[in-house]
Design an enzyme around this catalytic site. Structure first.
Site, PDB file in Angstrom:
ATOM      1  N   THR A  70       0.843  -1.202   0.000  1.00  0.00           N
ATOM      2  CA  THR A  70       0.000   0.000   0.000  1.00  0.00           C
ATOM      3  C   THR A  70       0.875   1.247   0.000  1.00  0.00           C
ATOM      4  OG1 THR A  70      -1.772  -1.174   1.131  1.00  0.00           O
ATOM      5  CG2 THR A  70      -1.812   1.226   1.268  1.00  0.00           C
ATOM      6  N   ASN A 149      -6.638  -9.801  -6.863  1.00  0.00           N
ATOM      7  CA  ASN A 149      -6.651 -10.448  -5.538  1.00  0.00           C
ATOM      8  C   ASN A 149      -7.956 -11.165  -5.234  1.00  0.00           C
ATOM      9  OD1 ASN A 149      -7.246  -7.551  -5.673  1.00  0.00           O
ATOM     10  ND2 ASN A 149      -7.896  -7.770  -3.557  1.00  0.00           N
ATOM     11  N   SER A 199       4.610  -7.129  -1.970  1.00  0.00           N
ATOM     12  CA  SER A 199       4.415  -7.179  -0.528  1.00  0.00           C
ATOM     13  C   SER A 199       4.875  -8.533   0.028  1.00  0.00           C
ATOM     14  CB  SER A 199       2.927  -6.978  -0.222  1.00  0.00           C
ATOM     15  OG  SER A 199       2.712  -7.009   1.150  1.00  0.00           O
ATOM     16  N   CYS A 323      -9.024  -6.326   2.968  1.00  0.00           N
ATOM     17  CA  CYS A 323      -9.068  -4.885   3.233  1.00  0.00           C
ATOM     18  C   CYS A 323     -10.468  -4.327   3.044  1.00  0.00           C
ATOM     19  CB  CYS A 323      -8.121  -4.141   2.301  1.00  0.00           C
ATOM     20  SG  CYS A 323      -6.529  -4.893   2.219  1.00  0.00           S
TER      21      CYS A 323
HETATM   22  N1  PLP Z   1      -2.381  -4.886  -4.098  1.00  0.00           N
HETATM   23  C1  PLP Z   1      -3.010  -6.073  -4.121  1.00  0.00           C
HETATM   24  C2  PLP Z   1      -3.407  -6.680  -5.425  1.00  0.00           C
HETATM   25  C3  PLP Z   1      -3.292  -6.730  -2.918  1.00  0.00           C
HETATM   26  O1  PLP Z   1      -3.909  -7.909  -2.935  1.00  0.00           O
HETATM   27  C4  PLP Z   1      -2.902  -6.118  -1.696  1.00  0.00           C
HETATM   28  C5  PLP Z   1      -3.243  -6.750  -0.406  1.00  0.00           C
HETATM   29  O2  PLP Z   1      -4.262  -7.394  -0.272  1.00  0.00           O
HETATM   30  C6  PLP Z   1      -2.247  -4.886  -1.731  1.00  0.00           C
HETATM   31  C7  PLP Z   1      -2.011  -4.300  -2.953  1.00  0.00           C
HETATM   32  C8  PLP Z   1      -1.799  -4.196  -0.478  1.00  0.00           C
HETATM   33  O3  PLP Z   1      -0.763  -4.918   0.125  1.00  0.00           O
HETATM   34  P1  PLP Z   1      -0.256  -4.602   1.616  1.00  0.00           P
HETATM   35  O4  PLP Z   1      -1.081  -5.433   2.521  1.00  0.00           O
HETATM   36  O5  PLP Z   1       1.176  -5.008   1.631  1.00  0.00           O
HETATM   37  O6  PLP Z   1      -0.416  -3.158   1.836  1.00  0.00           O
END
Ligand code: PLP
Length: 377
Positions: A70, A149, A199, A323
């Site tokens: 993020t 995701n 990540s 999220c």
């Molecule tokens: N982008 C995608 C496609 C994700 O699935 C996620 C987390 O679910 C993120 C970004 C954000 O990752 P982080 O948890 O490291 O902030």
């Protein structure tokens, strides 16, 4: 316990956890200190950076450490927008991006940037013609995810790069690679771009470490200002235990791709068949998705009811992304794919890791049958 929520986060690999603990308990110096203890730790951190850059097939100086994907995404979107204002104020993304992208471009929109959201088809794939037509002289950035995701759809990011650069060689391309790593063959020589975010906790590394790839020479403002860490681009003492653990986790993730492609894809595809027999509608396009993800819904049944019922038996799956699932109980991604509100509210996502096996899948189906019977479905 059966853990089928690996797109939300993964179990930290044992060896990775051991090395993290070692750097917490014994090798704890600040990598920016000038004494020998600090210099040794800095060398270890740079070795980790080197390994990550080699795996991703980019230069050592193109890898920056952040606290999560993020943060990497915020940095790219806001940093590119602010540093390239003189070239234009138009940004392109898709309607099915992670909230880290969507909420950030919405904020930029409020600040005067113009955002184009590309539509997706019923499989969650963008239209490359629409992408091509959307690129203008003032388009400074395109941000697309390599794999979704929620439903696992793989986007044609390699083709997207070529189209973007043909239409406007000045337009930067950012790939959200979070859900691709460790699931499909993915590196930045294959999937060319100007920026990419990753990540560690999605590939059996620790929470609290993000990676940002920035192609040399691309214009971006620093996101966190302060000390001179990360070449002055991202201040703050680096999370050395997490970074060293991340480099080992990434190495292992690249090795897991084969298990994902063979063993895990078969378990996922078999599960899809079993669920269809029970009346589920499969949302994930099985022939164009990461092999670990299976999104489905039972018509007229809310997804959170199934997730909570299974949770009582320590079987962990999810509705939408972790999220979003606490904020709203319908899938924005499914809506964009053309599903009704009711279907989007029904989404359940299974996301496997290389650690899962077919016995767990069988147990899952049996428990689900029991839940469906209990709900008179
Ligand atoms: N982008 C995608 C496609 C994700 O699935 C996620 C987390 O679910 C993120 C970004 C954000 O990752 P982080 O948890 O490291 O902030």
């Amino acid at each position: 316990m059966i853990y089928f929520d690996n797109n939300a986060t993964t179990k930290v690999d044992d060896e990775v956890a051991d090395i993290i603990l070692k750097y917490m308990k014994e090798l704890y110096a600040n990598p920016n200190s000038i004494h020998q203890f600090g210099v040794d730790i800095e060398n270890d951190m740079e070795e980790a950076r080197e390994q990550i850059s080699e795996l991703l097939k980019v230069l050592l100086t193109e890898i920056f450490f952040t606290s999560c994907a993020t943060e990497s995404i915020n940095w790219v979107l806001k940093g590119v927008a602010k540093a390239n204002k003189n070239r234009g104020n138009h940004i392109i993304t898709s309607s099915i991006e992670h909230s880290a992208v969507i909420n950030t471009v919405e904020q930029l929109e409020r600040e005067g940037f113009e955002i184009t959201y590309l539509n997706v088809d019923k499989n969650g794939v963008i239209n490359l013609d629409e992408l091509s037509k959307s690129i203008r002289d003032d388009t400074i950035l395109v941000s697309l995810m390599a794999a979704n995701n929620e439903v696992g759809t793989i986007q044609p990011v390699e083709e997207a790069y070529k189209i973007i650069k043909q239409k406007n060689s000045e337009t930067y391309f950012h790939i959200d690679g979070v859900q691709a790593i460790g699931k499909i063959p993915f590196d930045l020589e294959k999937c060319q771009c100007d920026f990419a975010s990753f990540s560690a906790h999605k590939f059996h590394g620790p929470k609290g470490v993000g990676i940002l790839y920035k192609h040399r020479g691309r214009r971006i403002f620093p996101f966190i200002t302060g000390g001179s860490q990360e070449n002055g681009m991202r201040a703050g003492t680096q999370n050395v235990p997490g970074i060293v653990g991340t480099s080992l986790a990434l190495k292992k993730a690249f090795q897991h791709v084969e298990i994902m492609e063979n063993k895990i894809r078969k378990i996922r595809d078999d599960l899809a068949q079993e669920l269809s027999k029970l009346g589920a509608k499969i949302v994930t396009p099985l022939d164009n998705s990461v092999p670990n993800t299976l999104a489905f819904f039972f018509p007229k049944l809310r997804g959170d009811i199934i997730v909570n019922a299974l949770s009582e038996d320590e079987i962990y799956v999810s509705t939408t992304s972790a999220c979003s699932s606490k904020i709203k109980s319908f899938s924005r991604v499914m809506e964009s794919m053309g599903y009704s509100d009711e279907a989007s509210r029904g989404m359940v996502r299974i996301s496997l890791s290389h650690l899962n096996n077919s016995d767990e899948a069988e147990l899952f189906v049996n428990k689900l049958k029991y839940v469906l019977k209990f709900l008179n479905y």
